[in-house]
Scaffold this active site. Sequence first.
Site, short mmCIF file in Angstrom:
data_model
loop_
_atom_site.label_atom_id
_atom_site.label_comp_id
_atom_site.label_asym_id
_atom_site.label_seq_id
_atom_site.Cartn_x
_atom_site.Cartn_y
_atom_site.Cartn_z
N CYS A 160 73.89 27.84 -16.94
CA CYS A 160 72.47 27.80 -17.27
C CYS A 160 72.02 26.34 -17.27
O CYS A 160 72.48 25.54 -18.08
CB CYS A 160 72.20 28.43 -18.63
SG CYS A 160 70.45 28.39 -19.07
N CYS A 186 63.59 27.08 -14.46
CA CYS A 186 64.95 27.64 -14.35
C CYS A 186 65.83 26.72 -13.49
O CYS A 186 65.55 26.51 -12.30
CB CYS A 186 64.94 29.05 -13.76
SG CYS A 186 66.58 29.82 -13.72
#
Length: 346
Positions: free
Chosen positions: A102, A267
Amino acid sequence: MTPFQNVSRLFKGGNMPITTIDSHTEGESTRLIVEGLGDIPGSTMMEKMIYFKTHYDKVRCLLTKEPRGSREILAAMVTKNVTSDAAFGLIYMDAKRYPYLCGHATIGAVVTLARTGFLELEEGGNTILIDTPSGIMEARAYVAEGKVDSVAIFMVPSFVLDTNREILVEGFGRVSVDLVCTGGFFAMVDAAELGIAPVMDNKDQLVDLGMKIIDAANEQLTVVHPSRADINTVDVTEFYDSGRKDGQAQGRGMVVYGESHMDRSPCGTGTAAKLALLYHYGKIKMHQPYLNFSPLGTCFEAELVTASKIGSLDALVTRIKGRAWVTGLHQFVLDKTDPFQQGYIV
């Protein structure tokens, strides 16, 4: 009498608190677990992740589900490093799963651990190596006047597995997806072809559609990482657009994953997947600066920096730069009479 005078009584009877430091990276939250669980054993990050999943999955549920969290929370556990040059390791988790990587949480962790003094940084650029389940990741923290101004991360290599795969989506019809891997597999959907812009006004429709695309892709398509057989599912849908404005290559995206969650940031892994796909289609070049905007209007600066191979497939490393801010320090407890021992999702 201060209402906090006897706060230590909360932790009597073996009810040890779990301490987290929360932050947001360009709008997307990270809940960083820093104390309360002890050392996570394992000689690799995958071993550590599996141990955590086996022994502490209830902690994931407590921190990422209501009433302590929500489907919008991504948590990460700080671990000891497993490679000699790394400063620390990270295990990522959300309300549904354990992502192997992530980007926004990694940026958030660097800023948080710099604020606590765990990372001792100097003025200017500082290189930090971080162990993740996807492999070691390089980060560079830029410090100005004693404070981290921004963090750049070099993502694990991204590759395009397949393009123009048509799937039948329940309640919608046929959708063409491109399959790209950055740590895990993305179903990439061109918003212009879909006819729905990745903006906040379309959030509810795209989140619902994105989750249905994930389900349909896993039912109708087969994905396997060339060198990691355990990476074999589509976990994320990314709706994206791209073009140029004032001579600058840029675009917007909406990334959907987990328990019907829309990423508030651009993101990190999604930005890397997007640039790899745009390069595959000849729409951007190596080392070309790219601005990737979130549905909220926040931005990651990105560029493709190196080319490599994963098996027989061309792969690309993306450098992503963003900002993060600490939002709070929390100590979570669980009473044995609490009816929601592992939280809930509504």
